[in-house]
Design an enzyme around this catalytic site. Structure first.
Site, PDB file in Angstrom:
ATOM      1  N   GLU A  17       0.853  -1.190   0.000  1.00  0.00           N
ATOM      2  CA  GLU A  17       0.000   0.000   0.000  1.00  0.00           C
ATOM      3  C   GLU A  17       0.888   1.239   0.000  1.00  0.00           C
ATOM      4  O   GLU A  17       1.777   1.357   0.841  1.00  0.00           O
ATOM      5  CB  GLU A  17      -0.933  -0.002   1.223  1.00  0.00           C
ATOM      6  CG  GLU A  17      -1.802   1.223   1.360  1.00  0.00           C
ATOM      7  CD  GLU A  17      -2.615   1.522   0.103  1.00  0.00           C
ATOM      8  OE1 GLU A  17      -2.560   2.675  -0.381  1.00  0.00           O
ATOM      9  OE2 GLU A  17      -3.317   0.605  -0.389  1.00  0.00           O
ATOM     10  N   ALA A  39       2.639  -0.125  -6.322  1.00  0.00           N
ATOM     11  CA  ALA A  39       2.186  -1.480  -6.631  1.00  0.00           C
ATOM     12  C   ALA A  39       2.987  -2.113  -7.754  1.00  0.00           C
ATOM     13  O   ALA A  39       3.333  -3.307  -7.694  1.00  0.00           O
ATOM     14  CB  ALA A  39       0.704  -1.442  -7.000  1.00  0.00           C
ATOM     15  N   ASP A  60      -5.456  -4.248  -8.008  1.00  0.00           N
ATOM     16  CA  ASP A  60      -6.769  -3.636  -7.756  1.00  0.00           C
ATOM     17  C   ASP A  60      -6.590  -2.134  -7.549  1.00  0.00           C
ATOM     18  O   ASP A  60      -6.712  -1.627  -6.444  1.00  0.00           O
ATOM     19  CB  ASP A  60      -7.374  -4.317  -6.515  1.00  0.00           C
ATOM     20  CG  ASP A  60      -8.657  -3.670  -6.055  1.00  0.00           C
ATOM     21  OD1 ASP A  60      -9.322  -3.024  -6.878  1.00  0.00           O
ATOM     22  OD2 ASP A  60      -8.987  -3.803  -4.860  1.00  0.00           O
TER      23      ASP A  60
END
Length: 282
Positions: A117, A143, A163
């Site tokens: 994150e 990411a 995602d």
């Protein structure tokens, strides 16, 4: 569009994503050998649906809330719903598990979870959520850099969930470049790439670029809640799944129509197609 997790926790897109995530990890559990789950956009792990962000949008009322009350018979749907219920042991629906909590609930002692994150506040919350858990590692980094840093996993078996919040205008292009790099490093891994369905031409371009990478065995799973010509801000969502586990497509074809029927909708439906066929081209 901005798809920051806290504002949309438990909505219809989350429900679809997490039903599929649960089904994939259950398939990975079928073999005794260890696996690793890499969640590249992990968020904070779980979400308080009574918090201001979730209440401001109220999207869980059209996602997980009606699903908890619906009669569901398919194991893929009840397994996911049981995970949400376990997050709320006092009953009701206050807490919604994000993908990190769903994945963690399905790990066996030999398995591992890597959470990535970038947002500083979300990263701190995520670290606190899994503090002291020896099977979970939390990293603050981009990411797509994480795909370079952490693939292939030492287990040589596992799932990568991509995602994004879709804050960047070129997010579709970044996803294609990211999966191309990741697949070169870890070609046997299962990959699930989530995407919003807002403008169908943008999805078509993404899928065309994804097929153009030459990566074999790509399944697309989509659920829309309104007719395609309504031009709503978000009509639905989908996942492109690379190396889907054996018979996952059949499982989802059986399960997802019941999911769609349980959610408020004015049309739309479920589509499950091979973007790149599982077998060799004819």
């Amino acid at each position: 569009m901005n798809y920051r997790h806290a504002f949309h926790a438990g909505n219809a897109a989350d429900v679809l994503k997490h039903v599929v995530l649960t089904a994939i990890i259950q398939r990975l559990r079928a073999k005794q050998s260890p696996f690793c789950v890499l969640d590249a956009h992990a968020g904070i792990g779980r979400y308080d649906l009574s918090a201001d962000e979730a209440r401001r949008t109220g999207e869980a009322e059209e996602g997980i809330a009606p699903l908890l009350a619906a009669p569901l018979a398919h194991p893929a749907l009840t397994a996911y719903r049981d995970l949400v219920a376990a997050m709320n042991p006092q009953g009701g629906l206050r807490w919604y598990p994000g993908s990190p909590r769903i994945a963690r609930a399905l790990l066996r002692p030999q398995d591992r979870l890597l959470l990535v994150e970038l947002h500083p506040d979300d990263h701190r919350a995520l670290k606190a959520e899994f503090a002291g858990d020896p099977q979970v590692a939390v990293h603050r980094m981009d990411a797509y850099d994480a795909l370079k840093a952490h693939l292939p996993p030492k287990e040589r078996r596992g799932l990568v969930l991509i995602d994004p919040p879709f804050e960047a205008p070129d997010e579709f292009a970044r996803m294609v470049a990211g999966i191309a790099l990741a697949h070169r490093r870890f070609p046997t891994g299962v990959y699930a790439l989530w995407y919003p369905i807002k403008e169908r031409p943008a999805v078509w371009r993404f899928q065309e670029a994804l097929a153009g990478t030459g990566i074999p065995k790509i399944l697309t799973v989509e659920m829309t809640l309104h007719p395609e010509d309504t031009h709503l801000r978000l009509n639905g969502s989908g996942l492109a799944i690379v190396n889907p586990p054996w018979t996952l497509d059949d499982t989802l074809r059986d399960a997802l129509p019941a999911l769609h029927a349980a959610l408020p909708h004015s049309g739309g439906g479920v589509r499950i197609d091979w973007l790149v066929p599982e077998g060799p081209p004819a």
